[in-house]
Design an enzyme around this catalytic site. Sequence first.
Site, PDB file in Angstrom:
ATOM      1  N   SER A  84      37.616  32.742  34.432  1.00  0.00           N
ATOM      2  CA  SER A  84      36.394  32.567  35.207  1.00  0.00           C
ATOM      3  C   SER A  84      35.693  31.260  34.814  1.00  0.00           C
ATOM      4  O   SER A  84      36.278  30.193  34.956  1.00  0.00           O
ATOM      5  CB  SER A  84      35.485  33.786  35.021  1.00  0.00           C
TER       6      SER A  84
ATOM      7  N   ASP B 133      39.232  39.195  44.655  1.00  0.00           N
ATOM      8  CA  ASP B 133      38.142  38.719  43.802  1.00  0.00           C
ATOM      9  C   ASP B 133      36.870  38.570  44.639  1.00  0.00           C
ATOM     10  O   ASP B 133      36.807  37.731  45.538  1.00  0.00           O
ATOM     11  CB  ASP B 133      38.525  37.373  43.177  1.00  0.00           C
TER      12      ASP B 133
ATOM     13  N   HIS C  28      38.532  40.283  40.104  1.00  0.00           N
ATOM     14  CA  HIS C  28      38.067  39.095  39.382  1.00  0.00           C
ATOM     15  C   HIS C  28      38.505  39.086  37.922  1.00  0.00           C
ATOM     16  O   HIS C  28      38.956  38.058  37.420  1.00  0.00           O
ATOM     17  CB  HIS C  28      36.539  38.993  39.462  1.00  0.00           C
TER      18      HIS C  28
END
Length: 284
Positions: free
Chosen positions: A131, A228, A258
């Site tokens: 991320s 996601d 995600h």
Amino acid sequence: MASALLARQFKTVFQLTVQRKTTRFLGVRDKSTVQYAVRPDLPKLAYRKVNGKSPGVVFLPGFGSNMGGKKAEALEEFCQSLGHSYLRFDYTGCGSSEGDMVVGTVGTWKKDVLYVLDELVEGPQILVGSSMGGWLMCLAAIARPEMTAAMVGISTAADHFVTLFNSLPMETKKEIEGKGEWIIPTKHNDTGSITLTTEFLKEAEQHCVLQSPIPVTCPVRLIHGMKDQEVPWHISMQVAERVLSDDVDVILRKHGQHRMGDKDDIKLIVYTIDDLIDKLTTLV
């Protein structure tokens, strides 16, 4: 006929290889212990390190996350099984590190990553960024190309906060600027939201990487889930388009979320890193 047979053979070999690679780290191993890096005039950084062969692997967590997640721990076990070095750490203000996350910025956490590369590891590393860690991974690779052997992005959130803010209606942006803060709903913490100040957003703009070519020439692997709901998978496609490297693969998981923390997600991440280690050690 020939192409169909070849496809079936590739699928079989791929599945067998993933199984062989991942079963090596399923046993119980001694975990690394938490250490603290003392930095002049900066908060102490908490980290865990496994010594071993090069190239080493460094894991960069996501926003507000820490080094105790499933991916971070699985990668430690995997690197131990191969005898390669591995380091995971907490950003300033996160996890066991000192500092206040509320005043943290993208620039703050970039400095943390550069400190790790400069002071806590030896030789070029495979950077694995999850991320926001994928964004920091890009920034670190630009700043320390000699220390970056390869990059593996997981749900890479390059420029994410800035892009998300800029996509808001003008009235909403003005309202946020008036309040001085932006509250974003999330399913990934206990409060159900994260709060970003306008100062944080302005500082983050200085570190955007998607507006121009990304001067990175090492191998790049970008893994993203198509389900996601936090960071769209096309962000990984944009990163792939902008890096200068010719050795770039984008891997999309049709049902991936995600966090990419399911067992099969982690197997794919491990396989990808193992393949890069084989590639890099063969080149030496």
